[in-house]
Design an enzyme around this catalytic site. Structure first.
Site, PDB file in Angstrom:
ATOM      1  N   GLU A 112       0.854  -1.202   0.000  1.00 24.79           N
ATOM      2  CA  GLU A 112       0.000   0.000   0.000  1.00 24.79           C
ATOM      3  C   GLU A 112       0.884   1.244   0.000  1.00 24.79           C
ATOM      4  O   GLU A 112       2.105   1.148   0.162  1.00 24.79           O
ATOM      5  CB  GLU A 112      -0.950  -0.010   1.204  1.00 24.79           C
ATOM      6  N   HIS A 227      -8.242  10.428   2.322  1.00 25.40           N
ATOM      7  CA  HIS A 227      -7.917   9.270   1.480  1.00 25.40           C
ATOM      8  C   HIS A 227      -8.115   9.681   0.029  1.00 25.40           C
ATOM      9  O   HIS A 227      -9.080  10.366  -0.297  1.00 25.40           O
ATOM     10  CB  HIS A 227      -8.829   8.085   1.830  1.00 25.40           C
ATOM     11  N   ARG A 273      -0.008   9.072   1.365  1.00 27.68           N
ATOM     12  CA  ARG A 273      -1.414   9.378   1.099  1.00 27.68           C
ATOM     13  C   ARG A 273      -1.713  10.866   0.953  1.00 27.68           C
ATOM     14  O   ARG A 273      -2.571  11.260   0.165  1.00 27.68           O
ATOM     15  CB  ARG A 273      -2.215   8.799   2.267  1.00 27.68           C
ATOM     16  N   HIS A 330     -10.590  10.767   6.159  1.00 26.27           N
ATOM     17  CA  HIS A 330     -10.394   9.335   6.412  1.00 26.27           C
ATOM     18  C   HIS A 330      -9.928   9.020   7.823  1.00 26.27           C
ATOM     19  O   HIS A 330     -10.382   8.065   8.429  1.00 26.27           O
ATOM     20  CB  HIS A 330      -9.382   8.820   5.394  1.00 26.27           C
ATOM     21  N   ARG A 365      -0.795   9.574   8.627  1.00 25.07           N
ATOM     22  CA  ARG A 365      -0.623   8.157   8.987  1.00 25.07           C
ATOM     23  C   ARG A 365      -0.232   7.308   7.784  1.00 25.07           C
ATOM     24  O   ARG A 365      -0.766   7.468   6.685  1.00 25.07           O
ATOM     25  CB  ARG A 365      -1.919   7.610   9.595  1.00 25.07           C
TER      26      ARG A 365
HETATM   27  C1  SIN Z   1      -7.035   1.516   2.426  1.00 25.69           C
HETATM   28  O1  SIN Z   1      -7.344   0.341   2.343  1.00 25.69           O
HETATM   29  O2  SIN Z   1      -6.723   2.189   1.457  1.00 25.69           O
HETATM   30  C2  SIN Z   1      -7.084   2.193   3.766  1.00 25.69           C
HETATM   31  C3  SIN Z   1      -6.125   1.580   4.686  1.00 25.69           C
HETATM   32  C4  SIN Z   1      -5.792   2.500   5.810  1.00 25.69           C
HETATM   33  O3  SIN Z   1      -6.477   3.490   6.037  1.00 25.69           O
HETATM   34  O4  SIN Z   1      -4.789   2.256   6.463  1.00 25.69           O
END
Ligand code: SIN
Length: 495
Positions: A112, A227, A273, A330, A365
């Site tokens: 991610e 997000h 992010r 988010h 985060r």
């Molecule tokens: C996501 O799945 O994109 C969100 C995961 C997160 O907020 O850590």
């Protein structure tokens, strides 16, 4: 345990459940607004749990990625405590029955944003939060030391002097009060104060507002994470399109199909992010942003059943067409100022999970560090409160600090619009000043208004762009980067 008062845990998402479980054998009264964790952000979490358990990965590398994402505003000791305990947290959840997705090599590890290694553990593809919640809920439901009451909104704290000594259960609890020497708030974040959010509609910061009404110190309130990829619908609470999709090769594109992240950051679509969210926010003003996952050979029903169902509900086939996306509120990195032992500034009051601000996430985060935070810090806090001796009971009168009335629906909608426009992914002084003036009457009318005003004022005070708090009228914050130079320069994220 003699006649010891129960530990009162408010909130039954991952942080509250882990705290309650780890407090055994101390009696716990677990209070949730929903029943069995429903309505918590945990139930919606698609991203998994980050843990450096793969070959070639290391705790040190996970620490560095967490610091880089957090714009080096993180509390280093908290980061080390969190990340260092991640492998054990995964093993503990497996011991409770969590069935994490596997491949030929063992537990499958995904990728991610902001992670330089594949280290994200998932369950049921993108249904990790729901799975972890069901495992923890089953354990709590059968734990003899836990009494679990759902449908309860704690609306006041009892104080003897400065010490918290009880809670009042709101209208659904008949206004009953419960005496205790330790209250833990695990009530989640504030995403629902914004017009566009991935959070459940109840994520309005009820616990944060309650503690602030009692005089607890809050910090970093302006650090709100957006997000980059919520499904772009005309709605308030929006389905998430997990970042793991980009980990599987999906790309952000504009209306002409041109890549949005090309040249902006070495990690491109998997940049931290805040950087991706700002790009999507800006693209939204220039004609829109889409997530294109059509050419990737994804097994949708297995890997992303939650995303697939959400898209299909709105007539979109993500395997054949790019999906319209928007940035959305988010996660709250700020919250109740909480020390390494989970203590707030009020004796007897503790906080854990998203409502707490230990500084672990800095100004932004890292993906999949939030379920991890709930498990690691929840377990740690529960175990500590189980063994903590009762404080010597003080004398004196007991006072009630109430959160106060809620805003009516029309004013709440006005608040969300103000927050989205002035305190969204891109902020500036004039916009914040206008929103503060418009928020004052709402702050006089209800607790959500007071909390939103505090967030706006914090954002206006921090006259520098840093992490998720981006000011287009102020310089980028300078901070030490182990790679040398400022992160903005190192990553070319100067737009
Ligand atoms: C996501 O799945 O994109 C969100 C995961 C997160 O907020 O850590």
């Amino acid at each position: 345990m003699g006649d010891r008062t129960p530990l009162v845990v408010v909130g039954s998402g991952v942080a509250g459940l882990c705290t309650a479980l780890a407090a055994a054998p101390r009696p716990v009264l677990l209070l949730g607004r929903g029943h069995q964790g429903e309505g918590s952000a945990t139930s919606l979490a698609q991203g998994g749990i980050a843990a450096a358990i793969g070959p070639g990965d290391s705790i040190e590398s996970h620490v560095t990625d967490t610091l880089v994402a957090g714009a080096f505003r993180n509390d280093g000791a908290a980061v080390r405590a969190l990340v260092g305990a991640a492998p054990d947290a995964i093993a503990w959840l497996q011991g409770l029955g969590a069935a994490f997705d596997r491949d030929a090599a063992g537990v499958r590890l995904g990728r991610e944003g902001g992670h330089r290694a594949s280290r994200i553990v998932h369950a049921g593809g993108d249904a990790t939060g729901a799975h972890v919640l069901s495992v923890l809920s089953a354990a709590a439901a059968s734990a003899p030391h836990i009494q679990w009451r759902g449908g309860i909104d704690v609306d006041a704290l009892q104080l003897r002097g400065q010490r918290v000594c009880g809670v009042r259960l709101g209208a659904a609890g008949g206004g009953e009060t419960v005496a205790t020497d330790a209250v833990v708030l695990a009530t989640g974040g504030i995403g629902a104060l914004f017009a566009r959010t991935t959070n459940p509609v109840g994520a309005e910061g009820s616990g944060l507002a309650l503690a602030m009404a009692a005089g607890a110190r809050a910090r970093d309130l302006e650090f709100v994470q957006f997000h980059p990829t919520a499904l772009d619908l005309p709605a308030h609470s929006l389905p998430l399109l997990t970042e793991a999709l980009r980990g599987r090769g999906a790309r952000l594109v504009d209306a002409r199909g041109m890549p949005l992240m090309a040249g902006l950051h070495p990690l491109a679509d998997l940049a931290p992010r805040d950087i991706v969210a700002r790009r999507v926010w800006q693209a939204g003003r220039d004609g829109g942003a889409w997530l294109d996952a059509t050419a990737r050979g994804i097994e949708w029903g297995v890997e992303f059943p939650t995303v697939l169902a959400a898209c299909q509900l709105h007539g979109i086939d993500p395997s054949r067409e790019p999906v319209p996306v928007t940035a959305a509120a988010h996660f709250h990195m700020g919250g109740l100022a909480t020390d390494a032992l989970g203590r707030t500034s009020l004796p007897g009051l503790h906080a854990v999970g998203e409502v707490a601000c230990t500084g672990v996430h800095g100004a932004n985060r890292l993906a999949s560090n939030s379920l991890l935070e709930g498990v690691v810090f929840g377990r740690r806090l529960g175990a500590r409160l189980a063994s903590l001796p009762s404080p010597i009971a003080g004398g004196g009168p007991v006072a009630l600090a109430a959160r106060g009335p809620a805003l009516e629906a029309g004013r709440l909608q006005q608040l969300r619009t103000l927050m989205w426009q002035a305190a969204g992914p891109q902020r500036n002084g004039p916009g914040l000043a206008a929103a503060i003036a418009a928020m004052r009457p709402l702050a006089a009318a209800g607790w959500q208004g007071r909390l939103a005003l505090a967030v706006l004022e914090a954002a206006a005070r921090r006259r520098v762009g840093i992490g998720a708090h981006w000011r287009d009228d102020e310089p980028v914050g300078a901070f030490a980067d182990p790679g040398g130079g400022s992160r903005a320069l190192a990553y070319g994220a100067t737009y």
